[in-house]
Design a protein around this motif. Structure first.
Motif, mmCIF file in Angstrom:
data_model
loop_
_atom_site.group_PDB
_atom_site.id
_atom_site.type_symbol
_atom_site.label_atom_id
_atom_site.label_comp_id
_atom_site.label_asym_id
_atom_site.label_seq_id
_atom_site.Cartn_x
_atom_site.Cartn_y
_atom_site.Cartn_z
ATOM 1 N N PHE A 211 -13.729 6.558 -9.275
ATOM 2 C CA PHE A 211 -14.896 5.678 -9.167
ATOM 3 C C PHE A 211 -14.454 4.283 -8.737
ATOM 4 C CE2 PHE A 211 -17.728 2.471 -10.931
ATOM 5 C CZ PHE A 211 -18.986 2.941 -10.549
ATOM 6 N N ILE A 212 -15.196 3.728 -7.785
ATOM 7 C CA ILE A 212 -14.961 2.343 -7.378
ATOM 8 C C ILE A 212 -16.301 1.677 -7.134
ATOM 9 C CG2 ILE A 212 -14.596 3.130 -4.990
ATOM 10 C CD1 ILE A 212 -12.889 0.607 -4.571
ATOM 11 N N HIS A 213 -16.487 0.512 -7.734
ATOM 12 C CA HIS A 213 -17.719 -0.256 -7.541
ATOM 13 C C HIS A 213 -17.427 -1.389 -6.581
ATOM 14 C CE1 HIS A 213 -21.425 -2.453 -8.404
ATOM 15 N NE2 HIS A 213 -20.663 -3.536 -8.400
ATOM 16 N N ILE A 214 -18.276 -1.524 -5.559
ATOM 17 C CA ILE A 214 -18.147 -2.652 -4.638
ATOM 18 C C ILE A 214 -19.420 -3.481 -4.686
ATOM 19 C CG2 ILE A 214 -16.566 -1.383 -3.160
ATOM 20 C CD1 ILE A 214 -18.793 -1.005 -1.186
ATOM 21 N N GLY A 215 -19.259 -4.771 -4.495
ATOM 22 C CA GLY A 215 -20.392 -5.677 -4.599
ATOM 23 C C GLY A 215 -21.223 -5.739 -3.326
ATOM 24 N N THR A 216 -22.372 -6.356 -3.422
ATOM 25 C CA THR A 216 -23.304 -6.430 -2.293
ATOM 26 C C THR A 216 -22.891 -7.464 -1.251
ATOM 27 O OG1 THR A 216 -24.682 -7.925 -3.608
ATOM 28 C CG2 THR A 216 -25.261 -5.583 -3.625
ATOM 29 N N ASN A 217 -21.810 -8.209 -1.517
ATOM 30 C CA ASN A 217 -21.299 -9.149 -0.519
ATOM 31 C C ASN A 217 -20.309 -8.490 0.431
ATOM 32 O OD1 ASN A 217 -22.658 -11.587 -1.293
ATOM 33 N ND2 ASN A 217 -21.317 -11.706 -3.078
ATOM 34 N N MET A 218 -20.002 -7.209 0.204
ATOM 35 C CA MET A 218 -19.047 -6.506 1.043
ATOM 36 C C MET A 218 -19.558 -6.423 2.478
ATOM 37 S SD MET A 218 -16.084 -4.957 0.910
ATOM 38 C CE MET A 218 -15.897 -4.557 -0.835
ATOM 39 N N THR A 219 -18.683 -6.789 3.427
ATOM 40 C CA THR A 219 -19.066 -6.748 4.840
ATOM 41 C C THR A 219 -18.182 -5.812 5.664
ATOM 42 O OG1 THR A 219 -17.659 -8.663 5.320
ATOM 43 C CG2 THR A 219 -19.971 -9.097 4.790
ATOM 44 N N GLU A 220 -16.985 -5.535 5.186
ATOM 45 C CA GLU A 220 -16.083 -4.700 5.988
ATOM 46 C C GLU A 220 -15.151 -3.897 5.097
ATOM 47 O OE1 GLU A 220 -12.717 -5.104 9.544
ATOM 48 O OE2 GLU A 220 -13.833 -6.859 8.863
ATOM 49 N N ILE A 221 -15.045 -2.620 5.397
ATOM 50 C CA ILE A 221 -14.085 -1.739 4.734
ATOM 51 C C ILE A 221 -13.277 -1.054 5.825
ATOM 52 C CG2 ILE A 221 -13.755 0.284 3.256
ATOM 53 C CD1 ILE A 221 -16.351 -0.383 1.865
ATOM 54 N N SER A 222 -11.987 -1.219 5.804
ATOM 55 C CA SER A 222 -11.130 -0.593 6.810
ATOM 56 C C SER A 222 -11.334 0.919 6.820
ATOM 57 C CB SER A 222 -9.663 -0.919 6.509
ATOM 58 O OG SER A 222 -8.790 -0.180 7.342
ATOM 59 N N ASP A 223 -11.316 1.511 8.013
ATOM 60 C CA ASP A 223 -11.547 2.945 8.135
ATOM 61 C C ASP A 223 -10.550 3.774 7.326
ATOM 62 O OD1 ASP A 223 -13.714 2.556 9.727
ATOM 63 O OD2 ASP A 223 -12.704 3.002 11.618
ATOM 64 N N ASN A 224 -9.335 3.271 7.162
ATOM 65 C CA ASN A 224 -8.327 4.022 6.396
ATOM 66 C C ASN A 224 -8.039 3.377 5.043
ATOM 67 O OD1 ASN A 224 -6.996 1.771 7.322
ATOM 68 N ND2 ASN A 224 -5.150 2.859 7.986
ATOM 69 N N ALA A 225 -9.008 2.624 4.524
ATOM 70 C CA ALA A 225 -8.828 1.958 3.226
ATOM 71 C C ALA A 225 -8.494 2.943 2.120
ATOM 72 C CB ALA A 225 -10.074 1.169 2.863
ATOM 73 N N PHE A 226 -9.072 4.150 2.208
ATOM 74 C CA PHE A 226 -8.856 5.169 1.187
ATOM 75 C C PHE A 226 -7.944 6.292 1.672
ATOM 76 C CE2 PHE A 226 -12.764 3.015 0.175
ATOM 77 C CZ PHE A 226 -12.631 2.768 -1.181
ATOM 78 N N GLY A 227 -7.250 6.041 2.762
ATOM 79 C CA GLY A 227 -6.253 6.991 3.216
ATOM 80 C C GLY A 227 -6.801 8.230 3.876
ATOM 81 N N TYR A 228 -8.034 8.159 4.398
ATOM 82 C CA TYR A 228 -8.619 9.323 5.058
ATOM 83 C C TYR A 228 -7.723 9.766 6.213
ATOM 84 C CZ TYR A 228 -12.042 12.342 7.262
ATOM 85 O OH TYR A 228 -12.675 13.417 7.800
ATOM 86 N N PRO A 229 -7.507 11.087 6.444
ATOM 87 C CA PRO A 229 -8.196 12.209 5.794
ATOM 88 C C PRO A 229 -7.423 12.829 4.637
ATOM 89 C CG PRO A 229 -7.054 13.000 7.723
ATOM 90 C CD PRO A 229 -6.771 11.515 7.641
ATOM 91 N N THR A 230 -6.291 12.274 4.263
ATOM 92 C CA THR A 230 -5.496 12.879 3.196
ATOM 93 C C THR A 230 -5.268 11.887 2.068
ATOM 94 O OG1 THR A 230 -3.463 12.218 4.310
ATOM 95 C CG2 THR A 230 -4.297 14.431 4.782
ATOM 96 N N PHE A 231 -4.755 12.390 0.967
ATOM 97 C CA PHE A 231 -4.314 11.584 -0.164
ATOM 98 C C PHE A 231 -5.449 10.868 -0.877
ATOM 99 C CE2 PHE A 231 -0.363 12.736 1.331
ATOM 100 C CZ PHE A 231 -0.073 12.236 2.580
ATOM 101 N N ILE A 232 -6.646 11.436 -0.861
ATOM 102 C CA ILE A 232 -7.760 10.892 -1.630
ATOM 103 C C ILE A 232 -8.347 11.989 -2.494
ATOM 104 C CG2 ILE A 232 -8.379 9.126 0.063
ATOM 105 C CD1 ILE A 232 -10.632 10.959 0.998
ATOM 106 N N ASN A 233 -9.038 11.588 -3.516
ATOM 107 C CA ASN A 233 -9.737 12.522 -4.387
ATOM 108 C C ASN A 233 -11.131 12.758 -3.797
ATOM 109 O OD1 ASN A 233 -11.074 13.890 -6.407
ATOM 110 N ND2 ASN A 233 -10.862 12.275 -7.938
ATOM 111 N N ASP A 234 -11.397 13.980 -3.344
ATOM 112 C CA ASP A 234 -12.671 14.268 -2.684
ATOM 113 C C ASP A 234 -13.882 14.021 -3.574
ATOM 114 O OD1 ASP A 234 -11.639 14.858 -0.263
ATOM 115 O OD2 ASP A 234 -11.722 17.038 -0.471
#
Length: 281
Positions: A211-234
């Protein structure tokens, strides 16, 4: 919990004796008085305890580097800057009380140290690159709430395998590149509302993340911030306001696009629901 004073910390190390500033061995015998020059390499393995002078304002680069037997240190009340590599390789150092008023923690400052938990004073403005990287025993990190701006440079917690509990300050603007890379025991994190950007590979290899909570001020999340397509919890969930999106849904659109798309759907459904209620009335 209130912090121990300088005097209380020194008395605790000295078992009731007010020790003078210096380096002490495992039997509390002074090896050398504290001075502005780093201790000779041949003496570093002998150091188990350190008392800094209470008027010391900064610690130089590599000042205590590779003191693998260091267990306790008392920092001065007026400490402002702990420079790079200062506690690098201090593998026996489990705890350190950072003084209120500290401003900067240098690059790789605690890298490869034995720190298990640490509380950062709200006065700290900059934590430089890889300051706590490879702290394999670090379980808990917290920083007092403040609205002042803060900088956490890249790889802050790189390969902190045991990290589970993280409290970040309100003034933090971005999650830097590889900030939590390979924090494989991190399950939950709540990002402050002030965070606007999540950098590259910030959470890659966080295989336990649920679980990760992000605030409403978020404007950008890198495409590989969570390591897609591997090494993440689906099954991991990203919460944005009232919207919850599974991380596995980040393709074919980016995570931010998916979040905004889902939020827009929920908004429209809510509006349609209100319209239907009015029609019935």
């Amino acid at each position: 919990m209130s912090k121990a004073s300088y005097k209380e910390q020194v008395l605790a190390i000295g078992n009731g004796t007010m020790l003078e500033p210096g380096y002490y061995d495992k039997n509390m015998k002074r090896i050398e008085y504290f001075n502005c020059r780093p201790l000779q390499d041949s003496k570093r393995s002998l150091v188990f305890h350190i008392v800094c002078p209470n008027d010391l304002k900064y610690l130089k680069v590599q000042f205590f580097k590779n003191m693998e037997n260091l267990q306790d240190i008392v920092l001065s009340d007026c400490m402002k800057d702990i420079m790079g590599d200062c506690f690098f390789g201090c593998s026996s150092l489990k705890q350190v009380q950072l003084p209120d008023g500290l401003i900067e923690i240098g690059p790789e400052c605690f890298k490869y140290s034995g720190i298990t938990s640490i509380e950062i004073p709200s006065s700290v403005r900059c934590i430089w690159m890889a300051a706590f990287s490879d702290c394999r025993d670090l379980v808990s990190f917290s920083m007092a709430e403040t609205d002042q701006p803060h900088v956490f440079s890249d790889q802050t917690f790189y390969c902190c395998w045991s990290l589970k509990n993280v409290t970040l300050p309100k003034g933090l603007k971005w999650i830097s590149d590889q900030m939590f890379y390979y924090c494989e025991n991190l399950k939950k994190i709540i990002l402050p509302e002030s965070v606007e950007n999540i950098g590259s590979k910030a959470f890659q290899m966080c295989s336990s993340l649920e679980f990760i909570h992000i605030g409403t001020n978020m404007t950008e999340i890198s495409d590989n911030a969570f390591g897609y397509p591997t090494f993440i919890n689906d099954n991991a969930i990203v919460e944005y306001g009232e919207t919850r999106v599974p991380i596995k849904a980040i393709r074919p659109m980016s995570l931010m696009e998916r979040i905004f798309f889902q939020a827009d759907i929920e908004r429209k459904l809510s509006e349609r629901h209100m319209e239907l209620r009015k029609e019935k009335i």
